[in-house]
Design an enzyme around this catalytic site. Structure first.
Site, PDB file in Angstrom:
ATOM      1  CG  PHE A  19      39.763  38.633  32.872  1.00 62.65           C
ATOM      2  CD1 PHE A  19      40.870  39.109  33.076  1.00 62.65           C
ATOM      3  CD2 PHE A  19      39.376  37.707  34.209  1.00 62.65           C
ATOM      4  CE1 PHE A  19      42.013  38.894  33.951  1.00 62.65           C
ATOM      5  CE2 PHE A  19      40.148  37.610  35.181  1.00 62.65           C
ATOM      6  CZ  PHE A  19      41.527  38.214  34.878  1.00 62.65           C
ATOM      7  CG  ASP A  20      37.964  42.722  26.579  1.00 62.44           C
ATOM      8  OD1 ASP A  20      36.904  42.729  26.037  1.00 62.44           O
ATOM      9  OD2 ASP A  20      39.083  43.159  26.092  1.00 62.44           O
TER      10      ASP A  20
END
Ligand code: MG
Length: 235
Positions: A8-9
């Site tokens: 995940f960013d």
């Protein structure tokens, strides 16, 4: 495809960066004599975004970005730039205090926890990002956090993703999924590295104008568990 490794960013994907930035701009700029209204927020936001775009294109380094950010702001609003290190440090400390979550982010991460290996891939400074991820409650659910300044490279550089890949134990690339809001950092990075990607965007045509595209697009981060469950059923 059944994915097992979710990367995940953080900013604008799980953490509400815009709200952290607004608060840090107000607190920092006012200390140096700039009264902050919407015009100032908009100016800083677009100037800062243009610097990050240049960083993502490899035109400037993160260090250059940090040096370039505030002199321009001071000139525009007629205050003396205090010299490198003062505003920059205040801003970073103020920014590190902001850890509001995107709607549904924590619930999503909790729903995925234990079923997948979860990681954060983020560009930024370790002292800012690590504190925000911890204070937001996200870090507790993560198997690893990979911050660009610690890795030595930034998204979308392939070297960034290669290093992250090593650190997660070099799994089958088909088992990795990158989830992020940025076409130029997250999706480009994933496409170049050869792993699937999901773009999180509310825009009408978020992939228009790019010569690469994500594997899928969702409007909200909270759609991710159902998206993954549907894929697993297809198998
Ligand atoms: Mg982002």
């Amino acid at each position: 495809m059944s994915y097992q490794y979710l990367l995940f960013d953080s900013d604008r994907t799980l953490l509400d960066f815009n709200s952290s930035q607004r608060a840090a701009v107000k607190k920092t700029f006012e200390k140096y004599g700039i009264s902050v209204n919407e015009e100032v927020q908009d100016f800083y936001n677009s100037w800062n975004n243009s610097l990050w775009d240049r960083l993502e294109k490899g035109e400037i380094t993160h260090d250059e970005l940090l040096h370039m950010r505030f002199p321009v702001v001071c000139t525009r609003y007629n205050v003396n730039y205090p010299g490198y290190g003062k505003m920059e440090t205040d801003y970073i400390l103020n920014l590190s205090e902001g850890h509001e979550l995107m709607p549904g982010a924590l619930k999503t991460v909790k729903a995925l926890y234990g079923k997948y290996r979860l990681y954060i891939i983020t560009n930024g400074l370790p002292m800012v990002q690590a504190k925000r991820l911890k204070d937001s409650g996200l870090e507790a659910f993560m198997d690893g956090v990979f911050i660009s300044d610690e890795i030595g490279y930034s998204k979308p550089e392939i070297r960034y993703f290669e290093e992250v890949y090593q650190r997660i134990g070099c799994p089958d690339k088909n088992k990795i999924l990158i989830i992020g809001d940025s076409m130029s950092a997250d999706i480009k990075g994933g496409v170049d590295f050869g792993v699937d990607t999901v773009l999180v965007s509310k825009a009408d045509n978020p992939t228009e104008g790019y010569d690469y595209s994500p594997t899928a697009v969702v409007k909200n981060i909270s759609e991710i568990p159902d998206f993954l469950a549907a894929l697993a059923k297809e198998k």
